[in-house]
Design a protein around this motif. Sequence first.
Motif, PDB file in Angstrom:
ATOM      1  N   LYS A 183     -18.817  -9.708  46.836  1.00  0.00           N
ATOM      2  CA  LYS A 183     -20.246 -10.028  46.868  1.00  0.00           C
ATOM      3  C   LYS A 183     -21.104  -8.831  47.238  1.00  0.00           C
ATOM      4  CE  LYS A 183     -19.511 -14.867  48.030  1.00  0.00           C
ATOM      5  NZ  LYS A 183     -19.691 -15.904  49.056  1.00  0.00           N
ATOM      6  N   ALA A 184     -20.522  -7.847  47.917  1.00  0.00           N
ATOM      7  CA  ALA A 184     -21.285  -6.676  48.361  1.00  0.00           C
ATOM      8  C   ALA A 184     -20.382  -5.445  48.356  1.00  0.00           C
ATOM      9  CB  ALA A 184     -21.869  -6.911  49.745  1.00  0.00           C
ATOM     10  N   LEU A 185     -20.129  -4.914  47.169  1.00  0.00           N
ATOM     11  CA  LEU A 185     -19.253  -3.751  47.053  1.00  0.00           C
ATOM     12  C   LEU A 185     -20.019  -2.452  47.278  1.00  0.00           C
ATOM     13  CD1 LEU A 185     -17.189  -4.575  43.830  1.00  0.00           C
ATOM     14  CD2 LEU A 185     -16.441  -4.766  46.194  1.00  0.00           C
ATOM     15  N   SER A 186     -19.390  -1.530  47.970  1.00  0.00           N
ATOM     16  CA  SER A 186     -19.919  -0.170  48.064  1.00  0.00           C
ATOM     17  C   SER A 186     -19.517   0.576  46.794  1.00  0.00           C
ATOM     18  CB  SER A 186     -19.338   0.531  49.292  1.00  0.00           C
ATOM     19  OG  SER A 186     -17.939   0.768  49.094  1.00  0.00           O
ATOM     20  N   ALA A 187     -20.036   1.759  46.615  1.00  0.00           N
ATOM     21  CA  ALA A 187     -19.660   2.566  45.446  1.00  0.00           C
ATOM     22  C   ALA A 187     -18.165   2.862  45.479  1.00  0.00           C
ATOM     23  CB  ALA A 187     -20.461   3.863  45.432  1.00  0.00           C
ATOM     24  N   ARG A 188     -17.633   3.157  46.641  1.00  0.00           N
ATOM     25  CA  ARG A 188     -16.197   3.420  46.766  1.00  0.00           C
ATOM     26  C   ARG A 188     -15.390   2.191  46.397  1.00  0.00           C
ATOM     27  NH1 ARG A 188     -12.378   2.065  49.118  1.00  0.00           N
ATOM     28  NH2 ARG A 188     -11.080   2.412  50.823  1.00  0.00           N
ATOM     29  N   ASP A 189     -15.834   1.026  46.884  1.00  0.00           N
ATOM     30  CA  ASP A 189     -15.151  -0.224  46.547  1.00  0.00           C
ATOM     31  C   ASP A 189     -15.154  -0.462  45.039  1.00  0.00           C
ATOM     32  OD1 ASP A 189     -14.888  -0.691  49.289  1.00  0.00           O
ATOM     33  OD2 ASP A 189     -16.520  -2.151  49.367  1.00  0.00           O
ATOM     34  N   LEU A 190     -16.309  -0.205  44.416  1.00  0.00           N
ATOM     35  CA  LEU A 190     -16.427  -0.404  42.975  1.00  0.00           C
ATOM     36  C   LEU A 190     -15.460   0.492  42.222  1.00  0.00           C
ATOM     37  CD1 LEU A 190     -17.888  -1.878  40.706  1.00  0.00           C
ATOM     38  CD2 LEU A 190     -19.686  -0.146  40.838  1.00  0.00           C
ATOM     39  N   MET A 191     -15.300   1.722  42.685  1.00  0.00           N
ATOM     40  CA  MET A 191     -14.341   2.639  42.058  1.00  0.00           C
ATOM     41  C   MET A 191     -12.911   2.128  42.213  1.00  0.00           C
ATOM     42  SD  MET A 191     -15.971   6.368  43.022  1.00  0.00           S
ATOM     43  CE  MET A 191     -14.461   7.207  42.681  1.00  0.00           C
ATOM     44  N   VAL A 192     -12.570   1.606  43.383  1.00  0.00           N
ATOM     45  CA  VAL A 192     -11.232   1.055  43.640  1.00  0.00           C
ATOM     46  C   VAL A 192     -10.950  -0.097  42.687  1.00  0.00           C
ATOM     47  CG1 VAL A 192      -9.901  -0.305  45.316  1.00  0.00           C
ATOM     48  CG2 VAL A 192     -11.064   1.772  46.051  1.00  0.00           C
ATOM     49  N   VAL A 193     -11.896  -1.018  42.575  1.00  0.00           N
ATOM     50  CA  VAL A 193     -11.709  -2.201  41.735  1.00  0.00           C
ATOM     51  C   VAL A 193     -11.615  -1.806  40.267  1.00  0.00           C
ATOM     52  CG1 VAL A 193     -12.748  -4.379  40.986  1.00  0.00           C
ATOM     53  CG2 VAL A 193     -12.824  -3.725  43.403  1.00  0.00           C
ATOM     54  N   LEU A 194     -12.529  -0.950  39.801  1.00  0.00           N
ATOM     55  CA  LEU A 194     -12.516  -0.536  38.397  1.00  0.00           C
ATOM     56  C   LEU A 194     -11.223   0.184  38.040  1.00  0.00           C
ATOM     57  CD1 LEU A 194     -13.951  -0.355  35.684  1.00  0.00           C
ATOM     58  CD2 LEU A 194     -15.078   1.737  36.504  1.00  0.00           C
ATOM     59  N   ALA A 195     -10.771   1.096  38.881  1.00  0.00           N
ATOM     60  CA  ALA A 195      -9.525   1.822  38.609  1.00  0.00           C
ATOM     61  C   ALA A 195      -8.337   0.863  38.553  1.00  0.00           C
ATOM     62  CB  ALA A 195      -9.293   2.897  39.667  1.00  0.00           C
ATOM     63  N   ALA A 196      -8.287  -0.117  39.447  1.00  0.00           N
ATOM     64  CA  ALA A 196      -7.188  -1.090  39.448  1.00  0.00           C
ATOM     65  C   ALA A 196      -7.198  -1.912  38.166  1.00  0.00           C
ATOM     66  CB  ALA A 196      -7.287  -1.996  40.673  1.00  0.00           C
ATOM     67  N   LEU A 197      -8.381  -2.330  37.728  1.00  0.00           N
ATOM     68  CA  LEU A 197      -8.483  -3.116  36.494  1.00  0.00           C
ATOM     69  C   LEU A 197      -8.096  -2.299  35.268  1.00  0.00           C
ATOM     70  CD1 LEU A 197     -11.816  -4.996  37.290  1.00  0.00           C
ATOM     71  CD2 LEU A 197      -9.504  -5.991  37.212  1.00  0.00           C
ATOM     72  N   LEU A 198      -8.458  -1.022  35.258  1.00  0.00           N
ATOM     73  CA  LEU A 198      -8.067  -0.145  34.149  1.00  0.00           C
ATOM     74  C   LEU A 198      -6.553   0.058  34.130  1.00  0.00           C
ATOM     75  CD1 LEU A 198     -10.992   2.402  34.298  1.00  0.00           C
ATOM     76  CD2 LEU A 198     -10.426   0.945  32.337  1.00  0.00           C
ATOM     77  N   ARG A 199      -5.950   0.220  35.301  1.00  0.00           N
ATOM     78  CA  ARG A 199      -4.491   0.329  35.355  1.00  0.00           C
ATOM     79  C   ARG A 199      -3.852  -0.971  34.867  1.00  0.00           C
ATOM     80  NH1 ARG A 199      -5.466   4.248  39.189  1.00  0.00           N
ATOM     81  NH2 ARG A 199      -5.936   2.889  40.930  1.00  0.00           N
ATOM     82  N   GLY A 200      -4.433  -2.100  35.244  1.00  0.00           N
ATOM     83  CA  GLY A 200      -3.952  -3.385  34.754  1.00  0.00           C
ATOM     84  C   GLY A 200      -4.044  -3.488  33.243  1.00  0.00           C
ATOM     85  N   GLY A 201      -5.019  -2.799  32.668  1.00  0.00           N
ATOM     86  CA  GLY A 201      -5.201  -2.764  31.217  1.00  0.00           C
ATOM     87  C   GLY A 201      -4.333  -1.744  30.513  1.00  0.00           C
ATOM     88  N   GLY A 202      -3.560  -0.976  31.290  1.00  0.00           N
ATOM     89  CA  GLY A 202      -2.608  -0.057  30.673  1.00  0.00           C
ATOM     90  C   GLY A 202      -2.847   1.419  30.893  1.00  0.00           C
TER      91      GLY A 202
END
Length: 95
Positions: free
Chosen positions: A49-68
């Motif tokens: 609900k309230a991500l910091s820029a660092r948090d957003l980078m963590v989540v995006l990188a994890a999702l991209l790794r999940g995508g291959g």
Amino acid sequence: MIGANGARGEAVVTLDGAPRRLCLTLGALAEIETGLGVEGLAAVAERMKALSARDLMVVLAALLRGGGENAPDVAAVDPRQAAQAVARAFAAVAA
């Protein structure tokens, strides 16, 4: 062209002009929990609900790794694109 496997909950988004596949896999979810310092789906949902820029980078990188992707570089991604991509990835899982 990259396609999305809807049965797997994949989403294809454009980041910096290139199509990229995101997927919330079990591994990506575990990586997100660790990166955000939380435990469990409820805690992840609350933190989202309230991500910091660092948090957003963590989540995006994890999702991209999940995508291959093996070593996604997300530091230069536009923050609005990153937020929209994360939202689409989570929406794909809910569909």
